[in-house]
Design a protein around this motif. Structure first.
Motif: not given
Length: 168
Positions: A123-129, A139-140, A64-68
């Motif tokens: 289970n993991y998440c990759g983060f973006s700035i 950051v999300y 699943w994806n999060y947006d900024s």
């Protein structure tokens, strides 16, 4: 003839001056220390919000994806039923965009992947700035992956992220 004598006199003075300076030189080492005043400051913590899962799900990985802006995109028919009230993390930094020297890491012992149970392999998440405006950055979790729903337990979980500046 006077002009030649005058030119010869000027040339002699020039050569004499050059010769007198030729032995009077020295070298000097020059040093400078460069400091980066980044001044990273957290303005708001990041929150995944409330994530509701189907504990009986036995299918493939769920991404699943999060947006900024905090909105969440969830594929239908997967382990995640809903994700509500997510907020992006906000920080300020005295660095202009592009900000390739800013990175996000989870601290050991509280790895963000482990927030969802298991290890970062499960289970993991990759983060973006993302740069907002001025010196504001967001950051999300850009993408999260749940490979093993069976190890995810209900509860409130916390971890830490570290935003780092590394001059390139």
């Amino acid at each position: 003839m006077n002009k030649y004598i005058l030119m010869l006199g000027v040339a002699a003075v020039s050569i004499g001056s050059y010769c007198s300076y030729a032995g009077n030189s020295a070298t000097m080492t020059v040093t400078a220390t460069i400091a980066h005043d980044v001044s990273l400051t957290k303005t708001r913590d990041l929150s995944f919000g409330t994530i509701t899962i189907n504990p009986g799900y036995t299918g493939e990985d769920t991404n699943w994806n999060y947006d900024s802006n905090g909105s969440v995109s969830i594929p239908t028919g997967m382990a995640i039923v809903s994700a509500d009230n997510a907020t992006v993390g906000i920080f300020t930094a005295n660095v202009p965009a592009p900000f390739t020297s800013l990175s996000v890491t989870g601290n050991s012992g509280s790895d963000i992947g482990g927030i969802f149970g298991g290890t970062i392999d499960d289970n993991y998440c990759g983060f973006s700035i993302e740069h907002g405006s001025g010196n504001v950055f967001y950051v999300y979790p850009e993408v999260c992956d749940m490979t093993d729903v069976s190890i995810v337990r209900p509860g409130v979980y916390e971890g830490t992220l570290t935003i780092e500046y590394s001059p390139s």
